[in-house]
Design an enzyme around this catalytic site. Structure first.
Site, PDB file in Angstrom:
ATOM      1  CD  GLU A  25      -2.921   1.418   2.344  1.00  0.00           C
ATOM      2  OE1 GLU A  25      -2.560   0.802   3.543  1.00  0.00           O
ATOM      3  OE2 GLU A  25      -4.160   1.871   2.113  1.00  0.00           O
ATOM      4  CB  ALA A  84       0.622  -1.969  11.598  1.00  0.00           C
ATOM      5  CG  ASN A 104      -0.389  -6.830   4.178  1.00  0.00           C
ATOM      6  OD1 ASN A 104      -0.365  -6.116   3.283  1.00  0.00           O
ATOM      7  ND2 ASN A 104       0.822  -6.878   5.143  1.00  0.00           N
ATOM      8  CG  HIS A 132      -5.511   1.493  12.766  1.00  0.00           C
ATOM      9  ND1 HIS A 132      -5.916   2.814  12.650  1.00  0.00           N
ATOM     10  CD2 HIS A 132      -4.966   1.321  11.584  1.00  0.00           C
ATOM     11  CE1 HIS A 132      -5.880   3.286  11.449  1.00  0.00           C
ATOM     12  NE2 HIS A 132      -5.381   2.234  10.576  1.00  0.00           N
ATOM     13  CD  GLU A 133      -2.730  -1.745  10.736  1.00  0.00           C
ATOM     14  OE1 GLU A 133      -3.331  -2.120   9.946  1.00  0.00           O
ATOM     15  OE2 GLU A 133      -2.539  -0.596  11.248  1.00  0.00           O
ATOM     16  CG  HIS A 160      -7.311  -1.004   8.154  1.00  0.00           C
ATOM     17  ND1 HIS A 160      -7.951   0.007   7.254  1.00  0.00           N
ATOM     18  CD2 HIS A 160      -6.226  -0.241   8.383  1.00  0.00           C
ATOM     19  CE1 HIS A 160      -7.298   1.057   7.444  1.00  0.00           C
ATOM     20  NE2 HIS A 160      -6.495   0.935   8.115  1.00  0.00           N
TER      21      HIS A 160
HETATM   22 ZN   LIG Z   1      -4.667   2.161   8.757  1.00  0.00          ZN
END
Ligand SMILES: [Zn+2]
Length: 1015
Positions: A289, A423, A426, A457-458, A461
């Site tokens: 990203e 971080a 994926n 947070h991850e 996502h």
């Molecule tokens: Zn993020």
């Protein structure tokens, strides 16, 4: 992705007019529209018919004065300015001159001017009409193309015409499935790859265009027939041309290639570390990203081209390999190597693909239908347990909250020894910095707060970003704003002890600070070039995005926000969206008489935020909104209006949520009726709204008196917001600094963390500016002011282990300030704790005080040397980072230069820490000018490591310049940035840096006298 920054941004506050970087220009800016490469004047072609920009090749091209004149004429003709070629300029102007010479013989001056003007316009019009149907402007003037458009196409590497002319890929061909086989060689740092893409032709076309960067294509076949691949490097595109139109249907494209493992932090890159035995270990990992999947395999590298993936990885036996999906099988190959094959993935965007080849250990547990695992280097096997437990709890929370289970059967969280972002989410294979995933036995709750935040947070996502993805990078906030908001919301529920609420408040203050600059941008912003995409990863997408979602959630009735989100996730499962899709889902569930879309568009499509001015006259309160800019006299957006869900409490009821009253302010002004009993009003309850408030003189003094009478009359968030707002107002000259001090006077009685840390932060920023200006007298008076107001609290702090996050946050802020300004006996205490720690291995320094203690110790040669040894051998990442900050806080110039060099080279200090090193050095008087020189001298090397526009570059530029407040430094910064050419000088952060210096200058000019008088 999580940008890595553990501290509040450097002061971007005070303001001055900004002549250099005004609003968006009304002509198309070549550098903004073009790819990431400097443009060769010889190879720019202007095609007026479609106003399309076409660029060939590379080179430098600066605009000189004559060219600017040409630009103006182009504007007069109503054309977008596209061409900076001086040759074209001469061609155009000589044409106009010919018209002049034959026009008139004896005119009066007036008639001549008018005549010439009319003739120029007429001639230009004729020229446009005549040439438009079949002419292309090039450096040789106008070329007739006789209906052939060939000349407008860029030239590919092989010299043939490249059949595509835009940065975005054509929509005619979509990928359906990728089979990817990779074989990285970790000895010579190269890899071999083969990709087979099943594509679907949706509209008949003669070309297939996709992305590829930095690879050597050895063979390509289409439907098993060898084909020739054209490459246009500046746009990282390759194309295959077909003699006949391809009919609608599915086809297979095969490409074999070789490439180097990347040395920077993106693509398929190599990383290394030294283990506790002193042996160097290597690994290969990915960071795609936003735009780097194309560096690992040829692909349709845009978020809307979702597809499935099957990945095979060849490796030596000593390594393991990981990818998004679970491993299906391992096959022994002839040469002693092994090949791992992974399950076919879910449908996803290319930027979420990931693979790793490394020597890692792991721990696992089952959560619902998913196996969660945490991976790290073997030396750190004792530090993975906290992440495993935390990820399990949060996965449970999200599965329930979204009423939509995480779809994969495994979820890996991997700590990578050298990793730039905080971080990366994926799908199924989340990568982290070691600091953001590993927790050692002596880590504190503050370290845990960081790790928990990043995991939360991850994981968010996996739904927001992975399951439902923004269509294009202009709506990056849909990913990042949401993940940021969910991170705070989930932690508040699952880990209430971590006091994440105060952290979220600070984040909102930070976002307000950035968004008050003229150089800010709307949450949803048009982006096209790679640099613009990189720049979207900033405070506006993350923190303002999260802040406006909080405002919306607190405005909607209970449960409606969640309901809307669930519906949105179900409706757009595995597909792509724009902001409007989210607002529509929320509008549908909101039964209130409120159009979510109408309200929220005012917050996403215009930059900045409102200042609400409150004027009370007896029972009538007049409310006015205006765009709040720190450089108010340069306000260009006076017409901006927001739909503000304005909240307020009063003296009779002010702590509970049920006290909150709401008024929807949609117009410029409105009036509110009050009972005459109301003594005072506090607007923006708990600072849940993304706006700041100015009261009339009486309004402020009523609030201040109330606080002086009873410090607990308002919640700690409300008090922190008053402090934050009044400093911002002072920076924009809307209140005097005397009024600021009137408010902060109450702080002597304060004990709550949020208002105290906010006041310390603000005063600390001013102290640093005074210090850098060598205003020694004022700096020492500021020290006395801080001592007077915070001294007794500083003295009462314990140096023992502490478990409350809130107390630790307050204590570390107070003692760090005390030791840095040499208040009380802070330095003596710190020194003695350090000595005990060095001489006795069983002594523990509380983790929240470690940085303060180490910074004091680093000021002697002996202490610095010991800390360097600690840094080299520590396997505890939070400790290592604090040690590095201490090393970089030295006042010894030779050591400062050594650290700068070593952190950029990556020899002793990892290059990932370079932005942190710059940030730390620039806080101190001793090193900030050296750091600035170092950045200037090593710019080319820096941008080889960190992409232009990236968060790392943003942080380096801001750290290196935000302490400047003199004309000399302003000019120096302007000269340096304009020397960077289009690629560097066009960055938004450059505008922000220049604006900040000008604001610092203005603040100093306006307030030095006031400070002399009042401090
Ligand atoms: Zn993020």
């Amino acid at each position: 992705m999580e940008s890595f920054e553990s501290e509040r941004a450097p002061l971007p506050r005070n303001m001055i007019e900004n002549s250099m970087f005004e609003e968006e220009p009304d002509v198309v800016d070549l550098a903004k529209e073009s790819p990431s490469y400097p443009i060769d004047s010889d190879d720019v072609v202007y095609e007026p018919r479609s106003s399309r920009l076409l660029v060939r090749g590379l080179g430098e091209n600066d605009l000189d004065e004559d060219e600017e004149d040409y630009e103006s004429s182009a504007r007069l003709l109503g054309m977008s300015f596209m061409n900076r070629s001086s040759n074209q300029r001469s061609a155009a102007s000589s044409y106009t001159r010919q018209q002049h010479s034959g026009s008139c013989t004896k005119p009066s001056t007036k008639t001549m001017v008018a005549g010439v003007l009319i003739l120029v316009l007429l001639a230009s019009l004729v020229m446009v009409i005549y040439f438009v149907p079949g002419c292309t402007f090039t450096r040789n003037g106008c070329l007739k193309t006789n209906s052939s458009m060939d000349s407008i196409y860029p030239i590919s590497t092989s010299g043939e015409l490249f059949p595509w002319t835009e940065l975005r890929l054509p929509p005619s061909v979509h990928p359906v499935h990728y089979n990817i086989s990779l074989h990285p060689n970790l000895t010579n740092m190269t890899f071999q790859g083969s990709v087979s893409i099943l594509v679907e032709v949706l509209h008949e076309t003669k070309n297939i265009v996709l992305h590829s960067s930095d690879m050597n294509i050895t063979k390509a076949t289409f439907e098993n027939k060898e084909v020739h691949v054209l490459e246009y490097k500046p746009w990282q595109q390759i194309a295959i041309k077909f003699p006949e139109e391809l009919k609608k249907g599915q086809y297979v494209l095969n490409i074999n290639y070789t490439a180097n493992l990347s040395n920077s932090y993106d693509g398929f890159y190599n990383s290394s570390y030294v283990d506790t035995n002193g042996t160097k270990r290597v690994l290969a990992a990915t960071q795609f990203e936003p735009l780097a999947a194309r560096k690992a395999f040829p692909c349709f590298d845009e978020p809307a081209f979702k597809s499935t993936f099957t990945i095979k990885m060849t490796r030596e036996r000593k390594y393991i390999s990981l990818s998004n999906m679970p491993k299906v099988k391992t096959t022994d190959l002839k040469n002693g190597l092994q090949e791992d094959e992974f399950e076919k993935s879910v449908k996803m965007s290319t930027y979420l693909v990931a693979f790793i080849v490394a020597e890692f250990i792991s721990v696992s547990k089952n959560v619902s239908k998913t196996t969660v695992s945490v991976y790290a280097v073997p030396d750190k096997k004792d530090q993975v347990q906290y992440a495993l437990e935390t990820a399990g709890k949060l996965l449970d929370f999200y599965n329930t909250f979204f009423e939509n289970d995480y779809p994969l059967s495994k979820l890996d969280l991997v700590a990578i020894p050298d990793f730039l972002a905080g971080a990366m989410e994926n799908w199924g294979l989340i990568t982290f910095r070691e600091t953001t995933l590993l927790v050692g036995s002596n880590s504190s709750s503050i370290d845990k707060q960081l790790v928990t935040s990043v995991i939360a947070h991850e994981l968010a996502h996996q739904w927001f970003g992975n399951l439902v993805t923004m269509r294009w990078w202009n709506d990056l906030w849909l990913n990042e704003g949401f993940a940021t908001y969910m991170q705070y919301m989930s932690i508040e529920t699952v880990f209430p002890d971590l006091d994440i609420d105060t952290e979220f408040l600070n984040v909102r203050f930070k976002a307000l600070g950035k968004d008050a600059l003229n150089s800010s941008h709307p949450v949803s912003t048009v982006v096209s070039t790679p640099e613009q995409v990189e720049e979207m990863f900033d405070s506006v997408s993350y923190e303002k995005g999260a802040s406006i979602l909080l405002m919306l959630n607190t405005t909607l009735k209970d449960g409606q926000f969640r309901k809307g989100v669930i519906e949105y996730l179900q409706k757009y499962n595995l597909s792509n969206t724009e902001s409007e899709d989210l607002w529509n889902s929320l509008s549908q569930v909101s039964k209130q008489n409120l159009s979510v879309s109408e309200m929220m568009n005012t917050w996403t499509v215009q930059k900045g935020f409102p200042l609400v001015t409150v004027k009370r006259n007896g029972t009538r309160v007049t409310l006015t909104q205006e765009h709040f800019l720190l450089n108010a006299e340069n306000s260009t957006d006076s017409s901006s209006l927001w739909h503000i869900p304005l909240t307020y409490v009063n003296d009779s009821c002010n702590h509970l949520s049920s006290c909150k009253q709401v008024f929807h302010l949609k117009n410029k002004t409105a009036t509110l009726k009050l009972s005459s009993q109301v003594k005072w009003l506090k607007f923006n309850f708990r600072s849940d709204g993304f706006y700041i408030v100015q009261y009339d003189e009486e309004g402020w003094s009523d609030l201040i008196s109330a606080l002086k009478e009873d410090v607990n009359v308002l919640s700690s968030k409300d008090k922190a917001a008053l402090i934050n707002n009044i400093f911002a107002l002072s920076r924009s000259d809307k209140v005097t600094f005397r009024q600021v001090l009137n408010l902060t006077d109450y702080i002597r009685n304060e004990t709550a963390t949020a208002p105290l840390t906010e006041a310390l932060f603000q005063l600390g920023q001013i102290y640093r500016l005074l210090d850098k200006r060598s205003e020694l007298n004022l700096a020492s008076r500021m020290t006395s002011y801080i001592d007077e107001h915070f001294g007794s609290l500083m003295k009462n702090q314990s140096w023992n282990l502490e478990s409350s996050v809130s107390k630790m946050t307050l204590r570390s802020a107070l003692l760090e300030m005390a030791c840095s300004l040499d208040i009380g006996d802070c330095r003596t205490q710190a020194k003695s704790l350090f000595d005990q720690w060095i001489s006795n291995m069983t002594t523990q320094i509380p983790s929240d005080l470690m940085r303060t203690v180490f910074k004091v110790a680093a000021q002697t040669d002996e202490g610095w040397g010991k800390l360097l040894e600690t840094y080299k051998h520590s396997i505890n990442d939070p400790e290592k980072r604090k040690t590095l900050q201490a090393l970089a806080s030295t006042q010894d110039v030779r050591k400062i230069i050594w650290i700068l060099q070593n952190s950029l080279d990556g020899s002793v200090i990892q290059t990932q820490e370079f932005p942190l090193v710059i940030n730390t050095i620039c806080k101190n008087f001793a090193g900030y000018l050296y750091a600035w020189d170092f950045v200037k001298e090593n710019w080319d090397k820096i941008i080889q490591k960190f992409p232009v526009g990236s968060f790392a570059i943003q942080s380096i530029i801001m750290s290196a310049t935000s302490q400047f407040s003199t004309k000399t430094h302003l000019i120096e910064a302007q000269n340096f940035f304009s020397s960077l050419g289009t690629k560097g000088s066009q960055m938004r952060i450059v505008q922000e840096a220049i604006e900040t210096i000008k604001l610092n200058m203005r603040w100093m000019d306006n307030n030095l006298n006031t400070l002399q008088r009042w401090l």
